[in-house]
Design a protein around this motif. Structure first.
Motif, mmCIF file in Angstrom:
data_model
loop_
_atom_site.group_PDB
_atom_site.id
_atom_site.type_symbol
_atom_site.label_atom_id
_atom_site.label_comp_id
_atom_site.label_asym_id
_atom_site.label_seq_id
_atom_site.Cartn_x
_atom_site.Cartn_y
_atom_site.Cartn_z
ATOM 1 N N ALA A 122 27.529 46.219 -41.502
ATOM 2 C CA ALA A 122 27.222 45.677 -40.030
ATOM 3 C C ALA A 122 28.200 46.578 -39.084
ATOM 4 O O ALA A 122 27.508 46.713 -37.905
ATOM 5 C CB ALA A 122 27.667 44.279 -39.939
ATOM 6 N N ILE A 123 29.354 46.949 -39.443
ATOM 7 C CA ILE A 123 30.116 47.556 -38.721
ATOM 8 C C ILE A 123 29.591 48.846 -38.212
ATOM 9 O O ILE A 123 29.369 49.376 -36.902
ATOM 10 C CB ILE A 123 31.558 47.775 -39.087
ATOM 11 C CG1 ILE A 123 32.285 46.430 -39.079
ATOM 12 C CG2 ILE A 123 32.231 48.841 -38.303
ATOM 13 C CD1 ILE A 123 33.518 46.442 -39.848
ATOM 14 N N ALA A 124 29.168 49.436 -39.247
ATOM 15 C CA ALA A 124 28.339 50.961 -38.987
ATOM 16 C C ALA A 124 27.076 50.867 -38.219
ATOM 17 O O ALA A 124 26.647 51.650 -37.399
ATOM 18 C CB ALA A 124 27.897 51.541 -40.337
ATOM 19 N N GLY A 125 26.363 49.725 -38.622
ATOM 20 C CA GLY A 125 24.911 49.438 -37.580
ATOM 21 C C GLY A 125 25.495 49.090 -36.085
ATOM 22 O O GLY A 125 24.514 49.510 -35.168
ATOM 23 N N LEU A 138 21.236 44.739 -37.874
ATOM 24 C CA LEU A 138 20.394 43.990 -38.756
ATOM 25 C C LEU A 138 19.814 44.827 -39.968
ATOM 26 O O LEU A 138 19.658 44.297 -41.125
ATOM 27 C CB LEU A 138 19.538 43.429 -38.062
ATOM 28 C CG LEU A 138 18.803 42.009 -38.620
ATOM 29 C CD1 LEU A 138 19.804 41.114 -38.784
ATOM 30 C CD2 LEU A 138 17.587 41.612 -37.351
ATOM 31 N N VAL A 139 19.203 45.857 -39.666
ATOM 32 C CA VAL A 139 18.781 46.889 -40.348
ATOM 33 C C VAL A 139 20.082 47.485 -41.527
ATOM 34 O O VAL A 139 19.521 47.333 -42.846
ATOM 35 C CB VAL A 139 18.149 48.271 -39.942
ATOM 36 C CG1 VAL A 139 17.863 49.201 -40.706
ATOM 37 C CG2 VAL A 139 17.020 47.723 -39.137
ATOM 38 N N GLY A 140 20.897 47.621 -40.937
ATOM 39 C CA GLY A 140 21.981 47.854 -42.278
ATOM 40 C C GLY A 140 22.206 46.915 -42.846
ATOM 41 O O GLY A 140 22.505 47.142 -44.323
ATOM 42 N N VAL A 141 22.499 45.545 -42.506
ATOM 43 C CA VAL A 141 22.721 44.545 -43.503
ATOM 44 C C VAL A 141 21.460 44.260 -44.461
ATOM 45 O O VAL A 141 21.790 44.054 -45.417
ATOM 46 C CB VAL A 141 23.079 43.206 -42.666
ATOM 47 C CG1 VAL A 141 23.099 41.909 -43.704
ATOM 48 C CG2 VAL A 141 24.225 43.382 -41.985
ATOM 49 N N PHE A 185 12.501 51.451 -40.442
ATOM 50 C CA PHE A 185 12.476 49.887 -39.696
ATOM 51 C C PHE A 185 13.166 50.038 -38.394
ATOM 52 O O PHE A 185 12.981 49.224 -37.445
ATOM 53 C CB PHE A 185 13.145 48.879 -40.688
ATOM 54 C CG PHE A 185 12.229 48.768 -41.791
ATOM 55 C CD1 PHE A 185 10.937 48.249 -41.416
ATOM 56 C CD2 PHE A 185 12.601 48.554 -43.082
ATOM 57 C CE1 PHE A 185 10.036 47.950 -42.497
ATOM 58 C CE2 PHE A 185 11.599 48.415 -44.202
ATOM 59 C CZ PHE A 185 10.528 47.998 -43.889
ATOM 60 N N SER A 186 14.407 50.753 -38.150
ATOM 61 C CA SER A 186 15.212 50.863 -37.045
ATOM 62 C C SER A 186 14.388 51.642 -36.086
ATOM 63 O O SER A 186 14.239 51.095 -34.759
ATOM 64 C CB SER A 186 16.274 51.775 -37.307
ATOM 65 O OG SER A 186 17.109 51.845 -36.098
ATOM 66 N N LEU A 231 10.971 50.468 -31.084
ATOM 67 C CA LEU A 231 9.776 50.689 -30.242
ATOM 68 C C LEU A 231 9.094 49.442 -30.011
ATOM 69 O O LEU A 231 8.615 49.370 -28.718
ATOM 70 C CB LEU A 231 8.825 51.662 -30.990
ATOM 71 C CG LEU A 231 9.117 52.967 -31.167
ATOM 72 C CD1 LEU A 231 8.378 53.913 -31.855
ATOM 73 C CD2 LEU A 231 9.157 53.802 -29.837
ATOM 74 N N LEU A 232 9.108 48.555 -30.793
ATOM 75 C CA LEU A 232 8.474 47.193 -30.586
ATOM 76 C C LEU A 232 9.108 46.433 -29.780
ATOM 77 O O LEU A 232 8.539 45.823 -28.718
ATOM 78 C CB LEU A 232 8.253 46.269 -32.153
ATOM 79 C CG LEU A 232 7.025 46.923 -32.626
ATOM 80 C CD1 LEU A 232 7.413 46.224 -34.354
ATOM 81 C CD2 LEU A 232 5.885 46.838 -32.231
ATOM 82 N N ILE A 233 10.503 46.434 -29.671
ATOM 83 C CA ILE A 233 11.224 45.779 -28.808
ATOM 84 C C ILE A 233 11.287 46.166 -27.329
ATOM 85 O O ILE A 233 11.199 45.404 -26.252
ATOM 86 C CB ILE A 233 12.798 45.411 -29.064
ATOM 87 C CG1 ILE A 233 12.795 44.727 -30.572
ATOM 88 C CG2 ILE A 233 13.676 45.050 -28.200
ATOM 89 C CD1 ILE A 233 14.242 44.741 -31.039
ATOM 90 N N THR A 234 11.519 47.511 -27.179
ATOM 91 C CA THR A 234 11.356 48.030 -25.832
ATOM 92 C C THR A 234 10.045 48.120 -25.414
ATOM 93 O O THR A 234 9.995 48.418 -24.356
ATOM 94 C CB THR A 234 12.104 49.337 -25.907
ATOM 95 O OG1 THR A 234 11.356 50.222 -26.901
ATOM 96 C CG2 THR A 234 13.492 49.211 -26.350
ATOM 97 N N GLY A 235 8.955 48.143 -26.232
ATOM 98 C CA GLY A 235 7.569 48.075 -25.529
ATOM 99 C C GLY A 235 7.173 49.663 -25.401
ATOM 100 O O GLY A 235 6.223 49.792 -24.535
#
Length: 170
Positions: free
Chosen positions: A52-55, A71-74, A113-114, A119-123
């Protein structure tokens, strides 16, 4: 002592990521190295905390929505830990080939996934072939760095467990 080592690993990964060490047009993602190493070497909740820290550091460097790489890191560490748990339940130890294979899958999945979530979140509209090509190139570079890191780590561990000679002749 292990956590101090991980603090140094994440600090080094952060410095390499910021300064662009060994990066050209495409280079490794050093903080993914820290996430995969946390999943493979740490036990318990500490693997999730370091991932989580690295992410979170990766989220801050890349810009965009905070929490995606965290989230992807976890989830990456969760997948690695589940794989290791399935081997230990069967009484098997994971060999080097299986470990490298899982590390490769984890690296590519985390990067893909990252990038997809960003891309999905920013549109943003993007060519899917370019995204896959960029993820593949970055994944292969990161996998090469992970392989080097795992070999160095195994070598250092082997040196650490060798008994010292009783007499030292000067």
């Amino acid at each position: 002592m292990q956590h101090l080592g991980f603090l140094l690993l994440i600090y080094t990964a952060l410095v390499c990521q910021v300064t662009g060490v060994l990066t050209g047009p495409v280079g490794p993602h050093y903080l993914v190295l820290a996430v995969v190493t946390a999943g493979l070497t740490l036990r318990g909740w500490s693997a999730y905390v370091w991932a989580a820290i690295a992410g979170l550091l990766s989220d801050g460097l890349i810009g965009g929505p905070l929490g995606v790489d965290m989230l992807v890191g976890v989830w990456t560490v969760f997948g690695i830990r589940r794989w290791l748990a399935s081997h230990s339940q069967r009484g098997e130890s994971a060999g080097m080939t299986a470990t490298v294979s899982v590390a490769a899958v984890a690296i590519f999945a985390a990067l893909f996934f990252s990038q997809t979530a960003r891309l999905l979140i920013t549109g943003q509209q993007s060519d899917h072939a370019q995204v896959v090509l960029a993820v593949a190139a970055t994944g292969f570079c990161t996998l090469a760095v992970v392989l080097i890191f795992l070999c160095v780590q195994a070598f250092v561990r082997r040196l650490a467990v060798q008994p010292l000679p009783h007499e030292i002749n000067l």
